[in-house]
Design an enzyme around this catalytic site. Structure first.
Site: not given
Ligand code: PGA
Length: 239
Positions: A53, A122, A124, A129
């Site tokens: 992304d 959450n 995702h 999302e």
């Molecule tokens: P993080 O992000 O590794 O910074 O916790 C993970 C995500 O939001 O997919």
């Protein structure tokens, strides 16, 4: 680190593998380790990397961009040719068209061999999302309030590290382009990285035996070759 060894195994097995990779705090150690493996002889020259992304609407050189993150955390340490580094163009005038271009590139690569993903609080996966339905293909995604809060704090740290001034919350990107669930679910292998106590509850929900698009990570229970690597804090409370 087992995650880096797993990625290295895929590269040794298939030197022209197409690998999807995440950004965020979780994979940083794996990227450092891949640099060490490269210095010890592992060759990435035939590999194609697809980022999961990217934010919509940043300047090309913005330290908030995932292109910037990848250059700093991974690409300066390994020998993936620039022409084999795929990421959504944050500056694209038409982000939807950019998503179509990205899907064509994934298709031209013959799909993803190994998808390495993190999970959001959450649930995702990439920036898919929670929703009533998930997209198969790449799409523009409005970020959830919780995602924006977490990512804004991370973004401020990234700006400070790059010696840039902070930006107000109102200037932080609210949308991203993200790979959909299609290339992840059809990848030969999925590797999920989960670290830290904030991910203990998301980890439990990911594995709890029910599947819902309201918690996208749960859909990975349906993948036929999915490995979850978690540290002790994230694994607390999970089976
Ligand atoms: P993080 O992000 O590794 O910074 O916790 C993970 C995500 O939001 O997919």
């Amino acid at each position: 680190m087992r995650a880096a060894e797993l990625v290295a195994g895929s590269v040794r097995e298939n030197p022209s593998a197409a690998i999807a990779l995440p950004t965020g705090e979780t994979p940083k150690g794996m990227y450092a380790e891949l640099g060490a493996l490269h210095r010890a002889g592992l060759d990435f020259s035939g590999v194609t990397i697809f980022n999961l992304d990217e934010y919509v609407g940043l300047e090309a050189s913005s330290p908030l961009s995932y292109a910037y993150f990848m250059a700093r955390e991974l690409y300066r340490g390994i020998n993936v040719p620039e022409s084999s580094r795929r990421i959504f163009d944050s500056t694209a005038a038409d982000p939807e068209e950019e998503c179509r271009r990205y899907d064509r590139a994934v298709e031209e690569a013959g799909g993803i061999d190994l998808a390495v993903v993190g999970i959001g609080r959450n649930g995702h996966i990439a920036f898919n999302e929670p929703a009533d339905a998930l997209h198969v293909g790449s799409h523009v995604q409005a970020l959830d309030r919780q995602t924006l809060e977490v990512n804004f704090e991370v973004g401020l740290k990234q700006l400070a590290e790059a010696g840039r001034p902070p930006i107000p919350r109102s200037k932080f990107p609210t949308h991203a382009m993200t790979m959909g669930f299609g290339p992840i679910m059809t990848a030969d292998r999925v590797l999920v990285l989960v670290t830290g106590s904030a991910k203990a509850e998301p980890m439990r929900r990911m594995l709890d035996g029910t599947v819902t698009t309201r918690f996208p990570a749960s859909v990975l229970q349906l993948h036929r070759n999915c490995t979850v690597l978690a540290d002790e804090r994230a694994a607390a409370g999970s089976r």
